[in-house]
Design a protein around this motif. Sequence first.
Motif, PDB file in Angstrom:
ATOM      1  N   SER A  54       0.811  -1.214   0.000  1.00  0.00           N
ATOM      2  CA  SER A  54       0.000   0.000   0.000  1.00  0.00           C
ATOM      3  C   SER A  54       0.846   1.266   0.000  1.00  0.00           C
ATOM      4  N   MET A  55       0.326   2.293  -0.662  1.00  0.00           N
ATOM      5  CA  MET A  55       0.975   3.601  -0.685  1.00  0.00           C
ATOM      6  C   MET A  55       0.712   4.400   0.586  1.00  0.00           C
ATOM      7  N   TRP A  56      -0.171   3.888   1.444  1.00  0.00           N
ATOM      8  CA  TRP A  56      -0.522   4.611   2.661  1.00  0.00           C
ATOM      9  C   TRP A  56       0.291   4.109   3.838  1.00  0.00           C
ATOM     10  N   LYS A  57       0.478   4.981   4.802  1.00  0.00           N
ATOM     11  CA  LYS A  57       1.164   4.612   6.046  1.00  0.00           C
ATOM     12  C   LYS A  57       0.132   4.407   7.144  1.00  0.00           C
ATOM     13  N   ASP A  58       0.487   3.587   8.094  1.00  0.00           N
ATOM     14  CA  ASP A  58      -0.410   3.275   9.196  1.00  0.00           C
ATOM     15  C   ASP A  58      -0.845   4.562   9.901  1.00  0.00           C
ATOM     16  N   GLY A  59      -2.128   4.734  10.067  1.00  0.00           N
ATOM     17  CA  GLY A  59      -2.658   5.888  10.768  1.00  0.00           C
ATOM     18  C   GLY A  59      -3.185   6.989   9.881  1.00  0.00           C
ATOM     19  N   GLU A  60      -2.865   6.969   8.600  1.00  0.00           N
ATOM     20  CA  GLU A  60      -3.393   7.981   7.695  1.00  0.00           C
ATOM     21  C   GLU A  60      -4.889   7.745   7.478  1.00  0.00           C
ATOM     22  N   PRO A  61      -5.650   8.788   7.185  1.00  0.00           N
ATOM     23  CA  PRO A  61      -7.100   8.627   7.023  1.00  0.00           C
ATOM     24  C   PRO A  61      -7.488   7.585   5.980  1.00  0.00           C
ATOM     25  N   GLN A  62      -6.793   7.606   4.843  1.00  0.00           N
ATOM     26  CA  GLN A  62      -7.110   6.619   3.797  1.00  0.00           C
ATOM     27  C   GLN A  62      -6.754   5.212   4.266  1.00  0.00           C
ATOM     28  N   GLN A  63      -5.665   5.093   4.981  1.00  0.00           N
ATOM     29  CA  GLN A  63      -5.257   3.778   5.488  1.00  0.00           C
ATOM     30  C   GLN A  63      -6.319   3.186   6.408  1.00  0.00           C
ATOM     31  N   LYS A  80      -7.271 -14.096   2.913  1.00  0.00           N
ATOM     32  CA  LYS A  80      -6.368 -13.438   3.844  1.00  0.00           C
ATOM     33  C   LYS A  80      -5.591 -12.357   3.094  1.00  0.00           C
ATOM     34  N   VAL A  81      -5.524 -11.169   3.689  1.00  0.00           N
ATOM     35  CA  VAL A  81      -4.777 -10.074   3.077  1.00  0.00           C
ATOM     36  C   VAL A  81      -3.561  -9.760   3.937  1.00  0.00           C
ATOM     37  N   SER A  82      -2.397  -9.959   3.358  1.00  0.00           N
ATOM     38  CA  SER A  82      -1.145  -9.603   4.018  1.00  0.00           C
ATOM     39  C   SER A  82      -0.722  -8.240   3.470  1.00  0.00           C
ATOM     40  N   VAL A  83      -0.933  -7.194   4.266  1.00  0.00           N
ATOM     41  CA  VAL A  83      -0.715  -5.841   3.764  1.00  0.00           C
ATOM     42  C   VAL A  83       0.526  -5.217   4.380  1.00  0.00           C
ATOM     43  N   GLN A  84       1.292  -4.542   3.558  1.00  0.00           N
ATOM     44  CA  GLN A  84       2.437  -3.757   4.008  1.00  0.00           C
ATOM     45  C   GLN A  84       2.124  -2.288   3.752  1.00  0.00           C
ATOM     46  N   TRP A  85       2.011  -1.526   4.826  1.00  0.00           N
ATOM     47  CA  TRP A  85       1.727  -0.096   4.694  1.00  0.00           C
ATOM     48  C   TRP A  85       3.052   0.617   4.433  1.00  0.00           C
ATOM     49  N   LEU A 106      -1.010  -7.073  -5.315  1.00  0.00           N
ATOM     50  CA  LEU A 106      -1.796  -5.853  -5.480  1.00  0.00           C
ATOM     51  C   LEU A 106      -0.966  -4.668  -5.023  1.00  0.00           C
ATOM     52  N   VAL A 107      -1.040  -3.574  -5.777  1.00  0.00           N
ATOM     53  CA  VAL A 107      -0.322  -2.353  -5.415  1.00  0.00           C
ATOM     54  C   VAL A 107      -1.223  -1.170  -5.755  1.00  0.00           C
ATOM     55  N   ASP A 108      -1.128  -0.107  -4.985  1.00  0.00           N
ATOM     56  CA  ASP A 108      -1.878   1.097  -5.324  1.00  0.00           C
ATOM     57  C   ASP A 108      -0.934   2.290  -5.395  1.00  0.00           C
ATOM     58  N   GLY A 109      -1.429   3.349  -6.021  1.00  0.00           N
ATOM     59  CA  GLY A 109      -0.630   4.557  -6.182  1.00  0.00           C
ATOM     60  C   GLY A 109      -1.332   5.522  -7.101  1.00  0.00           C
ATOM     61  N   THR A 110      -0.695   6.660  -7.347  1.00  0.00           N
ATOM     62  CA  THR A 110      -1.240   7.620  -8.300  1.00  0.00           C
ATOM     63  C   THR A 110      -1.031   7.089  -9.712  1.00  0.00           C
ATOM     64  N   LEU A 111      -1.904   7.490 -10.609  1.00  0.00           N
ATOM     65  CA  LEU A 111      -1.750   7.117 -12.010  1.00  0.00           C
ATOM     66  C   LEU A 111      -0.396   7.583 -12.531  1.00  0.00           C
ATOM     67  N   ALA A 112       0.027   8.776 -12.115  1.00  0.00           N
ATOM     68  CA  ALA A 112       1.290   9.336 -12.589  1.00  0.00           C
ATOM     69  C   ALA A 112       2.485   8.466 -12.211  1.00  0.00           C
ATOM     70  N   LYS A 113       2.399   7.789 -11.064  1.00  0.00           N
ATOM     71  CA  LYS A 113       3.511   6.934 -10.642  1.00  0.00           C
ATOM     72  C   LYS A 113       3.384   5.518 -11.183  1.00  0.00           C
ATOM     73  N   LEU A 114       2.158   5.007 -11.226  1.00  0.00           N
ATOM     74  CA  LEU A 114       1.974   3.626 -11.666  1.00  0.00           C
ATOM     75  C   LEU A 114       2.108   3.457 -13.175  1.00  0.00           C
ATOM     76  N   ALA A 115       1.663   4.450 -13.928  1.00  0.00           N
ATOM     77  CA  ALA A 115       1.642   4.306 -15.390  1.00  0.00           C
ATOM     78  C   ALA A 115       3.022   4.012 -15.982  1.00  0.00           C
ATOM     79  N   PRO A 116       4.056   4.819 -15.688  1.00  0.00           N
ATOM     80  CA  PRO A 116       5.341   4.558 -16.308  1.00  0.00           C
ATOM     81  C   PRO A 116       6.027   3.298 -15.788  1.00  0.00           C
TER      82      PRO A 116
END
Length: 445
Positions: A54-63, A80-85, A106-116
């Motif tokens: 995940s692109m989020w860190k533990d404690g962030e609102p989106q996280q 089972k989801v093994s997640v790394q914040w 699975l990975v998330d991020g901004t389109l600008a970072k994931l696209a290239p």
Amino acid sequence: MGKTARHLRPLAALLGAALALSTTACGGATDASSAAEAVDISGSISGQTINYWSMWKDGEPQQKVIATAIADFEKETGAKVSVQWQGRSNTEKLVPALNTNNVPDLVDGTLAKLAPVIGETGQASPLTSVYSYELDGKTVSSVIPEKFTSNGVFKGEDGQPWMVPYSISSDGIWFDAAKHPELKATPPATWDEFIEVLDKLKAGGTAPIAADGDIAGYNSTWFVTSLLRLKGAGSFKALAEDKSGAGWDDPAVLEAAQKVETLVKGGYLNSGYNASKFPAQQQLWANGDAALILNGSWTPTETGSYAAPGFEYSSFQFPAIGDKPASARVDFIGFAVPAKSKNQVPAQRLAAYLLGAKYQDALGTDAKVLPVRQDAPVDPAVASVKAAIDAAPATHLQNDGVTFPGYTEKVFFPRSDELFLGKTTASEFVAKMKEAQIQYWKDNG
């Protein structure tokens, strides 16, 4: 700066980093993705495990919202989801991983970072099945506004989508509606009306516009959006990809640059903006020492801790210049599934799951960001931006989606900064850009 917005603050800076990494990502593993095909994700996934970076860190609102969704997903599906914040470095870590057999599912991020890194290198799985998956009695594709997907921004060369967005960001010209109710009641719709507002503010002793001049991505927005207002969405990208450089001779390009020059020479930018260090000007704006700031939809969250008492966040869109339909800027955050993922089905199911109404609503009201679903409620602080996006006939990405390696950070930003900081004139900016762009394409094919 608040945690929520750190990854977005200059999206352009992140884009530059992603583009630099993309040359590495292109170097290997693309052959492994050639066999990627759409998969059926409707069956049981009980007992299967998903490794999610995940692109989020533990404690962030989106996280917090995503963590709740994961807990519900595990309970409902038996997976089972093994997640790394991991935070914003997750995409950078993905680059070397893609060249191995140890990739996240699975990975998330901004389109600008994931696209290239993954979308444009053939290393992402097609998410066609995610878009057709049903949640709350609706398919995922039906809850994502068509204007977000109609330009094919999420699709690869094979025509299939490689990314599914779950939240968006945008921008606007922000102000305190409690202090300036007239701007909320009658926002300037045209450039001439905008200048009239600036003149009134200036005459009344209020600095019209605050701007942290050390943020190239913010500075460039004034020129890019002016051009898009004159020539429509896609016009800056078309200009940037013109290898002959002749596009810079278009009178509309000079006119867009002259709009920026008007702000500089007219004294509409707050004193010291050209020597400021982020977030100094942003803070003085939030304290009421300047009336307006052109900034992202994260502005209320990012400035909320130091805003003046009673500050009421509102915004209006960049004014019209000419008669082109005004598009709204929409940048995306979403999921991608590497082609090498060993757990395609549960990974894609989880990507779909976050488009459910419960979690989209929570992103809007609890995390106070903009969900991708148009029917999701949002916090009042960002309601003006959501309304503008809903009403816009079309959308555009930051910098109009220009992702040519090195172009923004080496060619465009330095010269855009000179224009915005008053170090060069509009005509000089255009001439310098034409020359630099011709050289860029000579060097980069």
